[in-house]
Design a protein around this motif. Structure first.
Motif: not given
Length: 139
Positions: A70-85
């Motif tokens: 966002d220009g300052t901070n990162f949000t990291v998305y990774t795969t989570k076993s068993g979480d279809s979303t």
């Protein structure tokens, strides 16, 4: 006498233009470059794809997750076993924003997904027409 006057006016004009150009050039801001890497929040220094969305957020598809900056901070998305979303794979190969503003994510090994910003979830597509293997490019 007329030649001296024209010459003086020309010299004054030249001097004024020179001072004005110096002021304009001097008044410009220097660009500010920052390094984005794992030391300041990026999930991997191996970046496969980058996209800036219509909101100005910068997305980085890496070999170890999807990163939103966002220009300052990162949000990291990774795969989570068993979480279809969650994102279907951490190895991101392609990013695309469609006309509706949806972020589409192509992965190496787990097909295609789009990010639902309102729910902060991913919808994955695998199966017929979208094989569960490498998706080299979406454009």
């Amino acid at each position: 006498m007329m030649l001296k006057q024209v010459s003086s006016i020309g010299a004054m004009s030249f001097l004024m233009m020179l001072l004005l150009s110096y002021t304009i050039v001097r008044g410009q801001n220097n660009p500010n470059f920052i390094t984005l890497n794992t030391k300041n929040g990026l999930s991997s220094n191996t970046v496969n794809t980058i996209l800036q969305d219509h909101n100005g957020l910068v997305w980085f598809g890496t070999s170890d997750g999807l990163n939103k900056f966002d220009g300052t901070n990162f949000t990291v998305y990774t795969t989570k076993s068993g979480d279809s979303t969650s994102i279907p794979s951490n190895n991101i190969s392609a990013l695309l924003e469609d006309r509706r503003g949806r972020l589409w994510v192509g992965t190496n090994g787990a097909g295609l997904a789009y990010y639902d910003a309102k729910q902060n979830t991913f919808k994955s597509f695998v199966g017929e027409g979208i094989p569960n293997r490498n998706t080299p490019s979406m454009y």
